[in-house]
Design a protein around this motif. Structure first.
Motif, PDB file in Angstrom:
ATOM      1  N   CYS A 238       0.848  -1.197   0.000  1.00 41.43           N
ATOM      2  CA  CYS A 238       0.000   0.000   0.000  1.00 41.43           C
ATOM      3  C   CYS A 238       0.883   1.246   0.000  1.00 41.43           C
ATOM      4  O   CYS A 238       2.109   1.161   0.060  1.00 41.43           O
ATOM      5  CB  CYS A 238      -0.913   0.014   1.223  1.00 41.43           C
ATOM      6  N   THR A 239       0.257   2.423  -0.040  1.00 41.16           N
ATOM      7  CA  THR A 239       0.998   3.671   0.103  1.00 41.16           C
ATOM      8  C   THR A 239       1.372   3.859   1.576  1.00 41.16           C
ATOM      9  O   THR A 239       0.716   3.302   2.467  1.00 41.16           O
ATOM     10  CB  THR A 239       0.146   4.872  -0.348  1.00 41.16           C
ATOM     11  N   PRO A 240       2.416   4.634   1.868  1.00 42.88           N
ATOM     12  CA  PRO A 240       2.785   4.837   3.274  1.00 42.88           C
ATOM     13  C   PRO A 240       1.681   5.511   4.080  1.00 42.88           C
ATOM     14  O   PRO A 240       1.459   5.162   5.247  1.00 42.88           O
ATOM     15  CB  PRO A 240       4.052   5.692   3.197  1.00 42.88           C
ATOM     16  N   SER A 241       0.975   6.458   3.479  1.00 45.23           N
ATOM     17  CA  SER A 241      -0.103   7.121   4.210  1.00 45.23           C
ATOM     18  C   SER A 241      -1.227   6.145   4.533  1.00 45.23           C
ATOM     19  O   SER A 241      -1.851   6.219   5.595  1.00 45.23           O
ATOM     20  CB  SER A 241      -0.640   8.313   3.413  1.00 45.23           C
ATOM     21  N   TYR A 242      -1.475   5.185   3.618  1.00 46.89           N
ATOM     22  CA  TYR A 242      -2.538   4.220   3.884  1.00 46.89           C
ATOM     23  C   TYR A 242      -2.118   3.244   4.983  1.00 46.89           C
ATOM     24  O   TYR A 242      -2.957   2.789   5.775  1.00 46.89           O
ATOM     25  CB  TYR A 242      -2.913   3.443   2.622  1.00 46.89           C
TER      26      TYR A 242
ATOM     27  N   LEU B  60       5.100  -3.324   2.280  1.00 47.20           N
ATOM     28  CA  LEU B  60       5.794  -2.872   1.073  1.00 47.20           C
ATOM     29  C   LEU B  60       5.068  -1.634   0.582  1.00 47.20           C
ATOM     30  O   LEU B  60       3.937  -1.719   0.105  1.00 47.20           O
ATOM     31  CB  LEU B  60       5.799  -3.968   0.011  1.00 47.20           C
ATOM     32  N   TYR B  61       5.710  -0.480   0.743  1.00 48.12           N
ATOM     33  CA  TYR B  61       5.026   0.768   0.435  1.00 48.12           C
ATOM     34  C   TYR B  61       5.704   1.499  -0.718  1.00 48.12           C
ATOM     35  O   TYR B  61       6.872   1.282  -1.035  1.00 48.12           O
ATOM     36  CB  TYR B  61       4.943   1.666   1.671  1.00 48.12           C
ATOM     37  N   GLY B  62       4.948   2.381  -1.342  1.00 50.79           N
ATOM     38  CA  GLY B  62       5.465   3.167  -2.450  1.00 50.79           C
ATOM     39  C   GLY B  62       4.402   4.109  -2.961  1.00 50.79           C
ATOM     40  O   GLY B  62       3.361   4.310  -2.329  1.00 50.79           O
ATOM     41  N   ALA B  63       4.658   4.708  -4.124  1.00 51.41           N
ATOM     42  CA  ALA B  63       3.742   5.626  -4.823  1.00 51.41           C
ATOM     43  C   ALA B  63       3.696   7.017  -4.206  1.00 51.41           C
ATOM     44  O   ALA B  63       3.132   7.934  -4.805  1.00 51.41           O
ATOM     45  CB  ALA B  63       2.323   5.055  -4.927  1.00 51.41           C
ATOM     46  N   GLU B  64       4.253   7.205  -3.010  1.00 51.31           N
ATOM     47  CA  GLU B  64       4.352   8.507  -2.358  1.00 51.31           C
ATOM     48  C   GLU B  64       5.738   8.620  -1.728  1.00 51.31           C
ATOM     49  O   GLU B  64       6.294   7.603  -1.296  1.00 51.31           O
ATOM     50  CB  GLU B  64       3.325   8.658  -1.225  1.00 51.31           C
ATOM     51  N   PRO B  65       6.277   9.838  -1.626  1.00 54.15           N
ATOM     52  CA  PRO B  65       7.513   9.989  -0.855  1.00 54.15           C
ATOM     53  C   PRO B  65       7.290   9.575   0.592  1.00 54.15           C
ATOM     54  O   PRO B  65       6.213   9.793   1.155  1.00 54.15           O
ATOM     55  CB  PRO B  65       7.813  11.493  -0.966  1.00 54.15           C
ATOM     56  N   CYS B  66       8.289   8.957   1.187  1.00 57.86           N
ATOM     57  CA  CYS B  66       8.180   8.522   2.580  1.00 57.86           C
ATOM     58  C   CYS B  66       9.476   8.861   3.297  1.00 57.86           C
ATOM     59  O   CYS B  66      10.537   8.328   2.957  1.00 57.86           O
ATOM     60  CB  CYS B  66       7.898   7.020   2.649  1.00 57.86           C
TER      61      CYS B  66
ATOM     62  N   GLU C 226      10.583   0.214   1.111  1.00 58.17           N
ATOM     63  CA  GLU C 226      10.121   1.145   0.084  1.00 58.17           C
ATOM     64  C   GLU C 226      10.307   0.554  -1.309  1.00 58.17           C
ATOM     65  O   GLU C 226      11.325  -0.076  -1.608  1.00 58.17           O
ATOM     66  CB  GLU C 226      10.876   2.473   0.185  1.00 58.17           C
ATOM     67  N   ASN C 227       9.305   0.746  -2.141  1.00 55.89           N
ATOM     68  CA  ASN C 227       9.353   0.342  -3.547  1.00 55.89           C
ATOM     69  C   ASN C 227       9.269   1.587  -4.407  1.00 55.89           C
ATOM     70  O   ASN C 227       8.579   2.548  -4.063  1.00 55.89           O
ATOM     71  CB  ASN C 227       8.172  -0.566  -3.887  1.00 55.89           C
ATOM     72  N   TYR C 228       9.956   1.575  -5.542  1.00 58.36           N
ATOM     73  CA  TYR C 228       9.945   2.726  -6.438  1.00 58.36           C
ATOM     74  C   TYR C 228       9.642   2.265  -7.857  1.00 58.36           C
ATOM     75  O   TYR C 228      10.138   1.236  -8.320  1.00 58.36           O
ATOM     76  CB  TYR C 228      11.287   3.450  -6.420  1.00 58.36           C
ATOM     77  N   GLY C 229       8.834   3.047  -8.521  1.00 66.07           N
ATOM     78  CA  GLY C 229       8.541   2.797  -9.931  1.00 66.07           C
ATOM     79  C   GLY C 229       7.730   3.945 -10.489  1.00 66.07           C
ATOM     80  O   GLY C 229       7.324   4.850  -9.763  1.00 66.07           O
TER      81      GLY C 229
ATOM     82  N   PRO D  16       5.488  -0.047 -10.715  1.00 66.97           N
ATOM     83  CA  PRO D  16       6.355  -0.479  -9.614  1.00 66.97           C
ATOM     84  C   PRO D  16       7.264  -1.599 -10.105  1.00 66.97           C
ATOM     85  O   PRO D  16       6.921  -2.327 -11.033  1.00 66.97           O
ATOM     86  CB  PRO D  16       5.357  -0.986  -8.560  1.00 66.97           C
ATOM     87  N   GLY D  17       8.426  -1.726  -9.482  1.00 68.31           N
ATOM     88  CA  GLY D  17       9.360  -2.762  -9.904  1.00 68.31           C
ATOM     89  C   GLY D  17      10.658  -2.226 -10.454  1.00 68.31           C
ATOM     90  O   GLY D  17      11.517  -2.984 -10.888  1.00 68.31           O
ATOM     91  N   VAL D  18      10.842  -0.901 -10.415  1.00 68.57           N
ATOM     92  CA  VAL D  18      12.100  -0.313 -10.881  1.00 68.57           C
ATOM     93  C   VAL D  18      13.182  -0.459  -9.812  1.00 68.57           C
ATOM     94  O   VAL D  18      14.341  -0.743 -10.115  1.00 68.57           O
ATOM     95  CB  VAL D  18      11.908   1.169 -11.257  1.00 68.57           C
ATOM     96  N   ALA D  19      12.793  -0.285  -8.537  1.00 67.38           N
ATOM     97  CA  ALA D  19      13.773  -0.350  -7.444  1.00 67.38           C
ATOM     98  C   ALA D  19      13.072  -0.726  -6.151  1.00 67.38           C
ATOM     99  O   ALA D  19      11.879  -0.472  -5.983  1.00 67.38           O
ATOM    100  CB  ALA D  19      14.496   0.986  -7.287  1.00 67.38           C
ATOM    101  N   VAL D  20      13.826  -1.309  -5.227  1.00 64.82           N
ATOM    102  CA  VAL D  20      13.257  -1.727  -3.946  1.00 64.82           C
ATOM    103  C   VAL D  20      14.354  -1.810  -2.902  1.00 64.82           C
ATOM    104  O   VAL D  20      15.530  -2.019  -3.223  1.00 64.82           O
ATOM    105  CB  VAL D  20      12.553  -3.100  -4.082  1.00 64.82           C
ATOM    106  N   GLU D  21      13.971  -1.651  -1.644  1.00 65.60           N
ATOM    107  CA  GLU D  21      14.899  -1.851  -0.543  1.00 65.60           C
ATOM    108  C   GLU D  21      15.065  -3.342  -0.250  1.00 65.60           C
ATOM    109  O   GLU D  21      14.115  -4.121  -0.353  1.00 65.60           O
ATOM    110  CB  GLU D  21      14.376  -1.179   0.727  1.00 65.60           C
ATOM    111  N   CYS D  22      16.264  -3.720   0.147  1.00 66.37           N
ATOM    112  CA  CYS D  22      16.520  -5.078   0.633  1.00 66.37           C
ATOM    113  C   CYS D  22      16.484  -5.041   2.157  1.00 66.37           C
ATOM    114  O   CYS D  22      16.158  -4.023   2.767  1.00 66.37           O
ATOM    115  CB  CYS D  22      17.868  -5.580   0.120  1.00 66.37           C
ATOM    116  N   ALA D  23      16.853  -6.165   2.776  1.00 66.68           N
ATOM    117  CA  ALA D  23      16.805  -6.250   4.234  1.00 66.68           C
ATOM    118  C   ALA D  23      17.713  -5.235   4.916  1.00 66.68           C
ATOM    119  O   ALA D  23      17.465  -4.835   6.054  1.00 66.68           O
ATOM    120  CB  ALA D  23      17.172  -7.667   4.678  1.00 66.68           C
TER     121      ALA D  23
END
Length: 426
Positions: free
Chosen positions: A178-182, A206-212, A230-233, A240-247
């Motif tokens: 979801c989004t971080p705000s959600y 797994l959040y994204g779509a908004e700055p966090c 955080e996920n970025y796309g 989504p699927g361009v970039a993501v955080e690992c552990a």
């Protein structure tokens, strides 16, 4: 078969990128009239592109180019080869229409499954997907990626949050997308239902779509008892699927075997030194329906190619601090909403909800900031207000013209779509 590309040496990765860059430039010129024209105008032939070192000679692609070629002027394939259409929100005008071939959908599934795995998920997990389904790429992107990973998917979509909480509890969801705000609204709703959100089975968001900002991540992790990744796309590249955080949570790995990253000075267009903040520029190296060369995302971040402690060698970007076009200029001082958020969320006495209103009176800018207090706050409001203003003044070199400390629940929540923080009335 294990995906070893993420751990390939930088030299081997550069060879792969160079090969794919040469191919995509030639492919774009042959199949997209827009690129044929812009490359010819720049005096560039595909033969001039020998390696990634030559990418700076290519012209940028911008949001304006998508608007001017609306709806399908940037497509490289005929309609018969398009399997799916998605689109951006179109909040600032016409939406950006994007297309996918069968191969593009397979690519999307691959990078999304890779992203979920990097965040620690596997086929044993149950993934509750609270992104919106439809033209927005989030819903179907996360859904198909989780299925490609072999995970169980609960396609709740956005909204109906009480039901979302019940499903997470009853179906023992491991991850929430979801989004971080959600995510924060989800936690708040659970509390209103007399359910301790930390006792839900969730272990990952797994959040994204908004700055966090980092304080918001900490709030998500604390209130839900999870780890947040955080996920970025963006739709223009794939979704989504361009970039993501690992552990390690030390930046987002860009899957640069498919998306070549650069960071430039947003004013001059020139590259900035590694580790310095600038505007992220991405080139799709393997996209069929919609190849994109040097796309100016507008997102501000930093880039490092140092190997991560997780062993992945692919470049990492910092979380997006803001957008180049989100810059607020108040009485000649530049700032981004994320800077204000970082300061606000340093204070335990306030809830993670705020609103920025901009006005212009007699040719002078005014910034009014509204912040929610935590539920059942019983401290000294005047003292808290003074401390927040002092901290904002030190961090931003100016203070809001008005700061309102509002009761908990005053600022509207967002169940569907992206949250809106800034209201510019000028």
């Amino acid at each position: 078969m294990a995906d070893t590309t993420q751990y390939r040496s930088r030299d081997k990765l550069r060879e792969l990128q160079s090969d794919r860059l040469r191919d995509i430039v030639e492919y774009a010129r042959e199949n997209v009239p827009f690129y044929r024209e812009t490359l010819d105008d720049a005096g560039i032939s595909p033969a001039d592109v020998d390696s990634t070192e030559d990418i700076r000679s290519l012209p940028f692609t911008t949001k304006a180019d998508f608007r001017e070629t609306y709806p399908d002027g940037l497509f490289a394939v005929d309609d018969v080869d398009v399997r799916r259409i998605h689109a951006s929100s179109g909040t600032t005008g016409k939406p950006k229409i994007v297309a996918y071939t069968d191969a593009d959908l397979e690519l999307w599934n691959e990078v999304m499954a890779r992203s979920l795995a990097a965040a620690g998920l596997d086929s044993s997990d149950t993934v509750q997907n609270a992104y919106g389904y439809g033209l927005f790429t989030g819903g179907l992107g996360f859904h198909a990626g989780a299925e490609a990973l072999g995970a169980t998917v609960i396609p709740t979509g956005s909204g109906n949050t009480q039901r979302q909480v019940e499903l997470a509890r009853d179906l023992e969801s491991d991850a929430l997308c979801c989004t971080p705000s959600y995510a924060l609204y989800f936690a708040e709703t659970a509390e209103e239902m007399n359910i301790d959100p930390r006792e839900l089975p969730l272990s990952t968001v797994l959040y994204g779509a908004e700055p966090c900002t980092e304080p918001m991540r900490e709030a998500i992790e604390e209130r839900l008892g999870v780890r947040g990744y955080e996920n970025y796309g963006l739709s223009e590249l794939i979704g989504p699927g361009v970039a993501v955080e690992c552990a390690a949570q030390e930046g987002l790995h860009i899957w640069e075997d498919h998306f070549y990253p650069e960071v430039i000075d947003p004013r001059t267009g020139e590259p900035v030194p590694e580790g310095e903040e600038g505007e992220l520029v991405l080139t799709s190296l393997t996209k069929e329906a919609l190849p994109v060369l040097r796309y100016r995302t507008g997102d501000l971040t930093t880039l490092t190619r140092k190997q991560c402690e997780c062993g992945r060698t692919m470049a990492r970007m910092d979380g997006v601090t803001g957008r180049a076009d989100d810059l607020l200029i108040v009485r000649g001082v530049n700032c981004y909403p994320s800077q204000i958020e970082s300061v606000v969320l340093e204070f335990d006495a306030v809830a993670p909800y705020y609103r920025i209103d901009l006005y212009r009176d007699d040719n002078l800018d005014r910034l009014e900031l509204t912040i929610e207090l935590e539920d059942e706050f019983d401290g000294d409001r005047d003292r808290l207000r003074s401390e927040i203003l002092d901290r904002l003044g030190n961090a931003l070199s100016f203070t809001p013209d008005d700061l309102e400390l509002a009761e908990y629940g005053t600022i509207g929540r967002t169940e569907v779509g992206k949250v809106k923080r800034v209201y510019d009335h000028r």
